[in-house]
Design a protein around this motif. Structure first.
Motif, PDB file in Angstrom:
ATOM      1  N   ALA A  75       0.844  -1.198   0.000  1.00 63.59           N
ATOM      2  CA  ALA A  75       0.000   0.000   0.000  1.00 63.59           C
ATOM      3  C   ALA A  75       0.874   1.241   0.000  1.00 63.59           C
ATOM      4  CB  ALA A  75      -0.908   0.008   1.223  1.00 63.59           C
ATOM      5  N   LEU A  76       0.435   2.238  -0.737  1.00 68.69           N
ATOM      6  CA  LEU A  76       1.090   3.540  -0.699  1.00 68.69           C
ATOM      7  C   LEU A  76       0.054   4.553  -0.226  1.00 68.69           C
ATOM      8  CD1 LEU A  76       3.624   5.262  -1.432  1.00 68.69           C
ATOM      9  CD2 LEU A  76       2.578   5.608  -3.669  1.00 68.69           C
ATOM     10  N   VAL A  77       0.348   5.174   0.915  1.00 70.03           N
ATOM     11  CA  VAL A  77      -0.580   6.175   1.440  1.00 70.03           C
ATOM     12  C   VAL A  77       0.134   7.527   1.434  1.00 70.03           C
ATOM     13  CG1 VAL A  77      -2.169   6.756   3.309  1.00 70.03           C
ATOM     14  CG2 VAL A  77      -1.462   4.377   3.005  1.00 70.03           C
ATOM     15  N   ASP A  78      -0.367   8.461   0.668  1.00 64.83           N
ATOM     16  CA  ASP A  78       0.190   9.819   0.629  1.00 64.83           C
ATOM     17  C   ASP A  78      -0.721  10.727   1.439  1.00 64.83           C
ATOM     18  OD1 ASP A  78       2.503   9.536  -1.183  1.00 64.83           O
ATOM     19  OD2 ASP A  78       0.971   8.912  -2.634  1.00 64.83           O
ATOM     20  N   ILE A  79      -0.105  11.435   2.371  1.00 63.16           N
ATOM     21  CA  ILE A  79      -0.901  12.227   3.305  1.00 63.16           C
ATOM     22  C   ILE A  79      -0.418  13.674   3.335  1.00 63.16           C
ATOM     23  CG2 ILE A  79      -1.679  12.397   5.718  1.00 63.16           C
ATOM     24  CD1 ILE A  79      -0.424   9.381   5.866  1.00 63.16           C
ATOM     25  N   ASP A  80      -1.365  14.588   3.186  1.00 64.47           N
ATOM     26  CA  ASP A  80      -1.079  15.999   3.392  1.00 64.47           C
ATOM     27  C   ASP A  80      -1.812  16.391   4.680  1.00 64.47           C
ATOM     28  OD1 ASP A  80      -1.308  18.814   3.459  1.00 64.47           O
ATOM     29  OD2 ASP A  80      -0.981  18.924   1.286  1.00 64.47           O
ATOM     30  N   PHE A  81      -1.044  16.594   5.746  1.00 61.88           N
ATOM     31  CA  PHE A  81      -1.684  16.824   7.055  1.00 61.88           C
ATOM     32  C   PHE A  81      -2.421  18.159   7.098  1.00 61.88           C
ATOM     33  CE2 PHE A  81       1.652  13.731   8.148  1.00 61.88           C
ATOM     34  CZ  PHE A  81       0.878  12.770   8.786  1.00 61.88           C
ATOM     35  N   ALA A  82      -1.816  19.185   6.523  1.00 56.93           N
ATOM     36  CA  ALA A  82      -2.420  20.513   6.613  1.00 56.93           C
ATOM     37  C   ALA A  82      -3.734  20.573   5.836  1.00 56.93           C
ATOM     38  CB  ALA A  82      -1.444  21.560   6.098  1.00 56.93           C
ATOM     39  N   LYS A  83      -3.725  20.018   4.631  1.00 56.58           N
ATOM     40  CA  LYS A  83      -4.934  20.092   3.793  1.00 56.58           C
ATOM     41  C   LYS A  83      -5.861  18.905   4.016  1.00 56.58           C
ATOM     42  CE  LYS A  83      -2.644  22.825   0.231  1.00 56.58           C
ATOM     43  NZ  LYS A  83      -1.742  22.663  -0.911  1.00 56.58           N
ATOM     44  N   GLN A  84      -5.455  17.992   4.900  1.00 58.40           N
ATOM     45  CA  GLN A  84      -6.270  16.795   5.206  1.00 58.40           C
ATOM     46  C   GLN A  84      -6.622  16.009   3.945  1.00 58.40           C
ATOM     47  OE1 GLN A  84      -7.956  15.784   8.710  1.00 58.40           O
ATOM     48  NE2 GLN A  84      -5.794  16.314   8.764  1.00 58.40           N
ATOM     49  N   LYS A  85      -5.615  15.839   3.093  1.00 59.00           N
ATOM     50  CA  LYS A  85      -5.809  15.032   1.884  1.00 59.00           C
ATOM     51  C   LYS A  85      -5.113  13.706   2.103  1.00 59.00           C
ATOM     52  CE  LYS A  85      -5.322  18.734  -1.520  1.00 59.00           C
ATOM     53  NZ  LYS A  85      -4.539  19.096  -2.710  1.00 59.00           N
ATOM     54  N   LYS A  86      -5.700  12.691   1.522  1.00 60.85           N
ATOM     55  CA  LYS A  86      -5.063  11.384   1.613  1.00 60.85           C
ATOM     56  C   LYS A  86      -5.343  10.608   0.328  1.00 60.85           C
ATOM     57  CE  LYS A  86      -4.809   9.184   6.007  1.00 60.85           C
ATOM     58  NZ  LYS A  86      -5.441   8.296   6.988  1.00 60.85           N
ATOM     59  N   ALA A  87      -4.282  10.045  -0.265  1.00 58.77           N
ATOM     60  CA  ALA A  87      -4.455   9.198  -1.452  1.00 58.77           C
ATOM     61  C   ALA A  87      -3.986   7.796  -1.096  1.00 58.77           C
ATOM     62  CB  ALA A  87      -3.642   9.745  -2.610  1.00 58.77           C
ATOM     63  N   PHE A  88      -4.736   6.826  -1.537  1.00 64.02           N
ATOM     64  CA  PHE A  88      -4.461   5.446  -1.171  1.00 64.02           C
ATOM     65  C   PHE A  88      -4.378   4.574  -2.417  1.00 64.02           C
ATOM     66  CE2 PHE A  88      -6.536   1.298   0.007  1.00 64.02           C
ATOM     67  CZ  PHE A  88      -5.459   0.786   0.723  1.00 64.02           C
ATOM     68  N   ARG A  89      -3.214   3.974  -2.603  1.00 68.86           N
ATOM     69  CA  ARG A  89      -3.018   3.054  -3.732  1.00 68.86           C
ATOM     70  C   ARG A  89      -2.664   1.692  -3.154  1.00 68.86           C
ATOM     71  NH1 ARG A  89      -1.617   8.146  -5.290  1.00 68.86           N
ATOM     72  NH2 ARG A  89      -2.078   8.730  -7.445  1.00 68.86           N
ATOM     73  N   TRP A  90      -3.344   0.679  -3.658  1.00 67.19           N
ATOM     74  CA  TRP A  90      -3.268  -0.626  -2.997  1.00 67.19           C
ATOM     75  C   TRP A  90      -3.040  -1.730  -4.011  1.00 67.19           C
ATOM     76  CZ3 TRP A  90      -7.999  -3.160  -0.107  1.00 67.19           C
ATOM     77  CH2 TRP A  90      -7.551  -3.913   0.983  1.00 67.19           C
ATOM     78  N   ILE A  91      -2.082  -2.601  -3.742  1.00 66.08           N
ATOM     79  CA  ILE A  91      -1.833  -3.782  -4.573  1.00 66.08           C
ATOM     80  C   ILE A  91      -2.163  -5.004  -3.731  1.00 66.08           C
ATOM     81  CG2 ILE A  91      -0.097  -5.132  -5.828  1.00 66.08           C
ATOM     82  CD1 ILE A  91      -0.349  -2.490  -7.139  1.00 66.08           C
ATOM     83  N   ARG A  92      -3.072  -5.811  -4.220  1.00 61.57           N
ATOM     84  CA  ARG A  92      -3.422  -7.046  -3.515  1.00 61.57           C
ATOM     85  C   ARG A  92      -2.947  -8.212  -4.362  1.00 61.57           C
ATOM     86  NH1 ARG A  92      -9.658  -5.611  -2.551  1.00 61.57           N
ATOM     87  NH2 ARG A  92      -9.401  -4.927  -4.688  1.00 61.57           N
ATOM     88  N   GLY A  93      -1.960  -8.940  -3.842  1.00 67.45           N
ATOM     89  CA  GLY A  93      -1.400 -10.056  -4.592  1.00 67.45           C
ATOM     90  C   GLY A  93       0.052  -9.792  -4.936  1.00 67.45           C
ATOM     91  N   ASP A  94       0.606 -10.660  -5.772  1.00 72.22           N
ATOM     92  CA  ASP A  94       2.008 -10.503  -6.163  1.00 72.22           C
ATOM     93  C   ASP A  94       2.109 -10.460  -7.682  1.00 72.22           C
ATOM     94  OD1 ASP A  94       1.524 -13.137  -6.860  1.00 72.22           O
ATOM     95  OD2 ASP A  94       2.365 -13.903  -4.982  1.00 72.22           O
ATOM     96  N   ALA A  95       3.352 -10.550  -8.190  1.00 71.21           N
ATOM     97  CA  ALA A  95       3.567 -10.385  -9.633  1.00 71.21           C
ATOM     98  C   ALA A  95       2.740 -11.371 -10.458  1.00 71.21           C
ATOM     99  CB  ALA A  95       5.050 -10.539  -9.939  1.00 71.21           C
TER     100      ALA A  95
END
Ligand code: ZN
Length: 483
Positions: A75-95
């Motif tokens: 999972a990649l979670v990008d967080i902007d604390f001041a603007k309260q933004k959050k983006a979530f990218r998720w990989i379930r499984g392997d290659a």
């Protein structure tokens, strides 16, 4: 003697008080935590990128009824604390085989982004706290940052020892977020453990943090072990944190994507006659079929509220008939949610023998042998009008599929359904396996019903699905975490 002891006690108490600083307050504890996590560096942190590789241990949806599964995630979670933004990218499984999920909270609105369909759906249920399915809580640094940004939401509620080591217990009640119980080491000021309630009653998630490190002056635990209801749930294997360098590109929505078409949602309990002797009832994600064998009914579809679906079907039939058999499709917890109801209704469980223990677990008591009718590979009921056979597949080691001959309807639990208003679903390898299994029995169902939708698919849908396989999951544009 008593007098000596008393003097000694007074002296000891005095020494203890004199050697320790004044009793801790929530403020002093928060100050200590801030210092432990990097002082001004954590306080002024603007953005955080959390790249998490982890394994989960799953029992309720495992492949084998006897084992826990281990699954790979990133999972990649990008967080902007001041603007309260959050983006979530998720990989379930392997290659070899993976799927993706993308969600975004803009500070105001939540979205799910479907890259394969090039569509976006706005979701009112998505918030800053749950857009990432609460995976941020795997990071002690994230929790501490939230705590320092919201000091008023914290209270010092006690002290507790973990393996003899004294800890402060802080309760963190942030509006809109789960209430967290946090245990901080009194000496180091580091977070050792966090816990929150589970949606399942009497269950809790606990996160255990260890192997602390520092990057750019900010402290973080490298390892998190999560436990659910006391059982292993998740273990991270690699954590990468990036501070103050999340690009604006991490956030936002793809410009040319359209709106996701409305899906069927089945809010109200509905019952209908599929054919003379076959009835369908259910709501939300749980549907059953009831076959009227004359004197009694045969049920399939084991979601919770089975009793309500049974009653809705009786209403449709216009007569009270006992539920003599309940076919148990497979051992996954969601499909066993109605087993207690079936037990109370006096039904005999038609099940694969390997699923017996899971059924008893779901009901909560041992069940007599005469309440089971085991299906090793196939069985016929109602004078051959109802055929039940085992369909082992990657979803579950054993899965019972049922064919109702006279109306020619096949019921699968999880294998073949659609919640779209129109159009045939794309196929996948398991469906081809099901088709050849049906061929081996010389069965050609006209219609396909399932546990997860009231929509009944047709043989034309099936023909389309078998010739139009869904493409393998692709890495969405600009994603950096694909295997
Ligand atoms: Zn399942």
């Amino acid at each position: 003697m008593l007098r000596v002891a008393l003097i000694l006690l007074v002296a000891l108490t005095f020494t203890a008080q004199a050697s320790s600083p004044s009793s801790p307050t929530v403020r002093s504890v928060l100050d200590q935590i801030q210092a432990a996590y990097g002082g001004e560096s954590i306080n002024s942190l603007q953005s955080l990128s959390l790249d998490e590789r982890y394994k989960t241990f799953n029992y309720t949806q495992s492949y084998s009824p006897q084992e826990y599964d281990m699954k790979t995630f990133r999972a990649l979670v990008d967080i902007d604390f001041a603007k309260q933004k959050k983006a979530f990218r998720w990989i379930r499984g392997d290659a070899d085989d993976f799927s993706t999920q993308h969600q975004y909270f803009s500070g105001q609105f939540g979205y799910r982004i479907y890259h394969e369909k090039q569509a976006i759906s706005e979701r009112t249920t998505i918030s800053f706290h749950n857009v990432d399915w609460r995976l941020s809580l795997l990071s002690d640094t994230y929790i501490v940052k939230m705590l320092l940004d919201n000091r008023d939401a914290a209270s010092l509620t006690g002290e507790r020892k973990i393996k003899g080591v004294p800890h402060y217990l802080l309760t963190f009640d942030l509006e809109g977020a789960d209430s967290l119980s946090l245990l901080f080491d009194q000496k180091s000021g580091l977070l050792s453990q966090a816990s929150r309630k589970d949606w399942q009653p009497d269950s809790e998630f606990s996160y255990h943090y260890s192997e602390y490190n520092k990057e750019k002056g900010i402290t973080y635990a490298e390892r998190t072990y999560a436990v659910r209801a006391g059982k292993p749930y998740l273990l991270n294997i690699k954590r990468d944190l990036t501070f103050n360098s999340v690009s604006e590109g991490a956030f936002g929505l793809p410009k040319h994507y359209g709106k996701l078409p409305d899906m069927l949602n089945f809010e109200d309990m509905q019952a209908k006659t599929l054919d003379t002797n076959l009835y369908q009832s259910g709501r939300y994600w749980g549907f059953s079929l009831f076959y009227d064998a004359g004197e009694y009914l045969i049920g399939i579809g084991g979601y919770r509220d089975l009793q309500k679906r049974y009653e809705a079907a009786l209403n449709q039939i216009g007569k009270i008939k006992p539920l003599k058999y309940q076919i148990v499709t497979h051992h996954h917890a969601d499909h066993l949610g109605g087993m207690q109801d079936a037990y109370q209704l006096g039904a005999v469980f038609v099940a694969h023998p390997s699923n017996r223990a899971r059924i008893e677990e779901a009901i909560g008591v041992p069940i007599d042998d005469n309440r089971f009718l085991f299906v090793d590979s196939e069985i016929n009921l109602a004078e051959g009008k109802v055929k039940i056979f085992d369909f082992p597949n990657p979803h579950a080691q054993h899965q019972l599929v049922t064919f109702f001959a006279e109306p020619s309807v096949l019921f699968t639990a999880d294998t073949y359904f659609s919640r779209e208003h129109t159009g045939s679903p794309k196929g996948y390898p398991e469906l081809t396996e099901l088709a050849s299994k049906l061929q081996s029995f010389n069965l050609e169902p006209e219609r396909y019903a399932a546990a997860h939708s009231a929509r009944v698919l047709t043989k034309e849908d099936m023909a389309y699905s078998l010739t139009h396989m869904a493409p393998h999951s692709q890495c969405p544009p600009k994603w950096t975490i694909c295997p």
